[in-house]
Write a protein that holds these residues in place. Structure first.
Motif, mmCIF file in Angstrom:
data_model
loop_
_atom_site.group_PDB
_atom_site.id
_atom_site.type_symbol
_atom_site.label_atom_id
_atom_site.label_comp_id
_atom_site.label_asym_id
_atom_site.label_seq_id
_atom_site.Cartn_x
_atom_site.Cartn_y
_atom_site.Cartn_z
ATOM 1 N N PHE A 96 13.793 -23.730 11.355
ATOM 2 C CA PHE A 96 13.998 -22.598 10.452
ATOM 3 C C PHE A 96 12.657 -21.881 10.340
ATOM 4 O O PHE A 96 11.604 -22.531 10.268
ATOM 5 C CB PHE A 96 14.412 -23.079 9.055
ATOM 6 N N ALA A 97 12.711 -20.554 10.282
ATOM 7 C CA ALA A 97 11.446 -19.806 10.217
ATOM 8 C C ALA A 97 11.662 -18.481 9.509
ATOM 9 O O ALA A 97 12.794 -18.060 9.234
ATOM 10 C CB ALA A 97 10.914 -19.569 11.630
ATOM 11 N N LEU A 98 10.534 -17.851 9.200
ATOM 12 C CA LEU A 98 10.561 -16.484 8.676
ATOM 13 C C LEU A 98 9.938 -15.579 9.719
ATOM 14 O O LEU A 98 8.894 -15.919 10.312
ATOM 15 C CB LEU A 98 9.772 -16.409 7.362
ATOM 16 N N ALA A 99 10.560 -14.427 9.964
ATOM 17 C CA ALA A 99 10.053 -13.503 10.981
ATOM 18 C C ALA A 99 8.691 -12.978 10.548
ATOM 19 O O ALA A 99 8.378 -12.910 9.357
ATOM 20 C CB ALA A 99 11.035 -12.352 11.166
ATOM 21 N N GLY A 100 7.897 -12.603 11.553
ATOM 22 C CA GLY A 100 6.560 -12.082 11.281
ATOM 23 C C GLY A 100 5.514 -13.047 11.813
ATOM 24 O O GLY A 100 5.786 -14.241 11.996
ATOM 25 N N GLY A 101 4.346 -12.511 12.057
ATOM 26 C CA GLY A 101 3.309 -13.312 12.711
ATOM 27 C C GLY A 101 2.287 -13.923 11.773
ATOM 28 O O GLY A 101 1.198 -14.286 12.207
ATOM 29 N N GLN A 102 2.637 -14.038 10.462
ATOM 30 C CA GLN A 102 1.689 -14.576 9.475
ATOM 31 C C GLN A 102 2.118 -15.992 9.077
ATOM 32 O O GLN A 102 3.021 -16.155 8.263
ATOM 33 C CB GLN A 102 1.696 -13.694 8.210
ATOM 34 N N PRO A 103 1.427 -17.039 9.596
ATOM 35 C CA PRO A 103 1.891 -18.409 9.320
ATOM 36 C C PRO A 103 1.725 -18.850 7.873
ATOM 37 O O PRO A 103 2.347 -19.816 7.447
ATOM 38 C CB PRO A 103 1.037 -19.269 10.255
ATOM 39 N N TYR A 104 0.872 -18.161 7.098
ATOM 40 C CA TYR A 104 0.656 -18.589 5.699
ATOM 41 C C TYR A 104 1.178 -17.553 4.700
ATOM 42 O O TYR A 104 0.850 -17.605 3.519
ATOM 43 C CB TYR A 104 -0.839 -18.873 5.454
ATOM 44 N N ALA A 105 1.998 -16.599 5.158
ATOM 45 C CA ALA A 105 2.548 -15.577 4.248
ATOM 46 C C ALA A 105 3.407 -16.251 3.177
ATOM 47 O O ALA A 105 4.046 -17.283 3.435
ATOM 48 C CB ALA A 105 3.390 -14.589 5.031
ATOM 49 N N ALA A 106 3.428 -15.665 1.982
ATOM 50 C CA ALA A 106 4.298 -16.201 0.929
ATOM 51 C C ALA A 106 5.756 -15.901 1.288
ATOM 52 O O ALA A 106 6.063 -14.824 1.812
ATOM 53 C CB ALA A 106 3.947 -15.555 -0.406
ATOM 54 N N ALA A 108 9.391 -14.616 0.966
ATOM 55 C CA ALA A 108 9.917 -13.469 0.220
ATOM 56 C C ALA A 108 11.371 -13.280 0.623
ATOM 57 O O ALA A 108 11.748 -13.495 1.785
ATOM 58 C CB ALA A 108 9.117 -12.210 0.534
ATOM 59 N N ALA A 109 12.195 -12.878 -0.357
ATOM 60 C CA ALA A 109 13.635 -12.786 -0.111
ATOM 61 C C ALA A 109 13.960 -11.858 1.047
ATOM 62 O O ALA A 109 14.858 -12.137 1.841
ATOM 63 C CB ALA A 109 14.333 -12.310 -1.372
ATOM 64 N N THR A 110 13.250 -10.757 1.165
ATOM 65 C CA THR A 110 13.625 -9.766 2.176
ATOM 66 C C THR A 110 13.093 -10.098 3.571
ATOM 67 O O THR A 110 13.501 -9.461 4.545
ATOM 68 C CB THR A 110 13.123 -8.364 1.785
ATOM 69 N N THR A 111 12.199 -11.068 3.687
ATOM 70 C CA THR A 111 11.714 -11.429 5.034
ATOM 71 C C THR A 111 12.876 -12.034 5.824
ATOM 72 O O THR A 111 13.645 -12.849 5.283
ATOM 73 C CB THR A 111 10.554 -12.451 4.947
ATOM 74 N N VAL A 112 12.982 -11.629 7.091
ATOM 75 C CA VAL A 112 14.122 -12.079 7.912
ATOM 76 C C VAL A 112 14.035 -13.588 8.166
ATOM 77 O O VAL A 112 12.997 -14.090 8.593
ATOM 78 C CB VAL A 112 14.150 -11.305 9.248
ATOM 79 N N ARG A 113 15.131 -14.291 7.862
ATOM 80 C CA ARG A 113 15.193 -15.744 8.083
ATOM 81 C C ARG A 113 15.752 -16.027 9.469
ATOM 82 O O ARG A 113 16.604 -15.284 9.948
ATOM 83 C CB ARG A 113 16.117 -16.391 7.040
ATOM 84 N N SER A 114 15.280 -17.107 10.086
ATOM 85 C CA SER A 114 15.797 -17.423 11.426
ATOM 86 C C SER A 114 16.077 -18.905 11.570
ATOM 87 O O SER A 114 15.538 -19.733 10.830
ATOM 88 C CB SER A 114 14.804 -16.976 12.505
ATOM 89 N N LEU A 115 16.919 -19.211 12.535
ATOM 90 C CA LEU A 115 17.203 -20.595 12.924
ATOM 91 C C LEU A 115 17.253 -20.639 14.446
ATOM 92 O O LEU A 115 18.006 -19.884 15.065
ATOM 93 C CB LEU A 115 18.545 -21.055 12.329
#
Ligand code: HEM
Length: 357
Positions: A96-106, A108-115
């Motif tokens: 499971f991950a959050l889209a974007g290239g920031q490994p330590y970003a907080a 956030a609900a709107t960040t795209v979730r992935s599996l």
């Protein structure tokens, strides 16, 4: 050997070497600096997000999971892949991950979730797939992906993308403007456990008689989707989405149904910005059960390239040009990160049970 024959042989070897070097130069984009190569795509992620050695250049913040997939037999008429056979249980590892290239970003609900998943079939056959919790993908072509990365770069003054740049991007890509409207209108659920993850790109399911059917697939959670509450959205713990997921998996297994949508003749297979009409036939082909989560570390999902073109016999790529672009960019991202020293993931080994919903 006569001196003449020797000279001819040396010339032939030289020509072969020059040809091979030329082929590498063309493939690597060295002769066409303006061409969009996998290296330029990955460079752009680094330009936008900064250097984060050892991490994925996109979907950088994630956690590993394990489980299994049980086929129910309903997929066999569409695809001869053994994973769909009734009663066949296939071990799965995922991320499971959050889209974007920031490994330590907080979180956030709107960040795209992935599996992302890797099904381990018999005889070392594998099916790897990366899915996003989105109704459609924001761009149609690799070039648009590349342009959007820069247009969406947060302005250091505001922390948000420059509206003028985004406006120019949408003017040049009206299909992305339409997709952005659908994406903005999506229901954002409470967490990873009740999100629906979609392939977005089309693939082809190939049956035993050779018949190929264009499809898209989605993992639909058994847990009913609960809309994110204001209280959740106000949470300040940086890893709340991941901590909730880990705590839920510590309590009980989580299940999703793999639902395959069958296209009709005029459905777009080369354009993931377009949804398929809602009346298309859906077939539930089996159940994914995830049983545990572990932080990224050597040897687990951290070191897997979830290349969407690693497919078993019975699943084939569609004609969508994003698929080969993804495959090439993921390989480049993987090669870079595999050669770098890695810092520990932001997602810790154990979740604070106080975070559980
Ligand atoms: C041209 C278009 C795209 C590009 C250039 C791109 C690029 C990337 C890159 C570089 C990574 C990191 C790979 C790694 O280091 O292992 C990544 C991860 C990922 N991408 Fe894409 N991507 C594209 C389109 C898509 C689409 C259409 C989806 C559809 C669902 C998608 C889903 C994912 C997922 C789920 C991951 C995370 C996999 C993981 O957890 O390891 N991407 N992408």
């Amino acid at each position: 050997m006569s001196p003449r024959a020797l000279m001819l042989r040396v010339c032939a070897i030289g020509a072969l070497l020059a040809g091979t070097t030329g082929a590498f130069a063309v493939a690597g984009g060295w002769l066409s600096p303006a061409a969009l190569t996998p290296a330029r795509i990955v460079d752009r992620f680094e330009q936008v997000n900064g250097p984060h050695p050892g991490f994925r250049r996109n979907h950088a913040k994630g956690v590993c999971v394990v489980g299994e997939f049980a086929g129910n037999g309903a997929g066999i008429a569409l695809s001869k892949a053994g994973v769909f056979a009734a009663g066949r249980v296939t071990p799965v590892e995922g991320r499971f991950a959050l889209a974007g290239g920031q490994p330590y970003a907080a979180d956030a609900a709107t960040t795209v979730r992935s599996l992302a998943l890797r099904f381990r079939l018999p005889d070392r056959e594998e099916w790897r797939t990366g899915m996003n919790a989105l109704p459609v993908f924001p761009v149609r072509t690799p070039e648009a992906f590349y342009e959007q990365l820069l247009a969406g770069k947060p302005d250091p003054a505001t922390g948000k993308p420059d509206p003028e740049r985004m406006k120019a991007f949408f003017a040049a890509h009206p299909e992305s403007a339409k997709a952005a409207t659908l994406i903005k209108a999506r229901t954002i659920t409470a967490g990873f456990a009740d999100s629906t993850f979609r392939s977005l790109n089309a693939f082809r399911f190939v049956a035993a008689d050779g018949h190929a059917t264009p499809v898209r697939w989605a993992l639909v959670p058994e847990r009913p989707g609960v809309q994110e509450t204001a209280a959740q959205a106000a949470r300040t713990d940086k890893n709340y989405l991941f901590d909730d997921l880990i705590a839920q998996l510590q309590r009980e297994p989580l299940r999703w149904h793999l639902v395959v949508t069958i296209s009709r003749a005029d459905d777009a297979t080369t354009d993931p910005t377009l949804p398929w009409p809602a009346d298309r036939e859906n077939v539930d082909v089996g159940t994914l059960t995830l049983t545990g989560a572990t932080p990224e570390e050597a040897g687990n999902c951290r070191d897997v390239n979830f290349d969407p073109l690693v497919l078993p016999d019975g699943i084939a790529p569609s004609d969508d040009p994003l698929l080969s672009a993804r495959s090439a960019a993921y390989a480049r991202s993987f090669t870079r990160r595999a050669g770098e020293a890695t810092s520990p993931s932001a997602v810790a080994a154990t979740a604070d049970p106080g975070n559980a919903p």
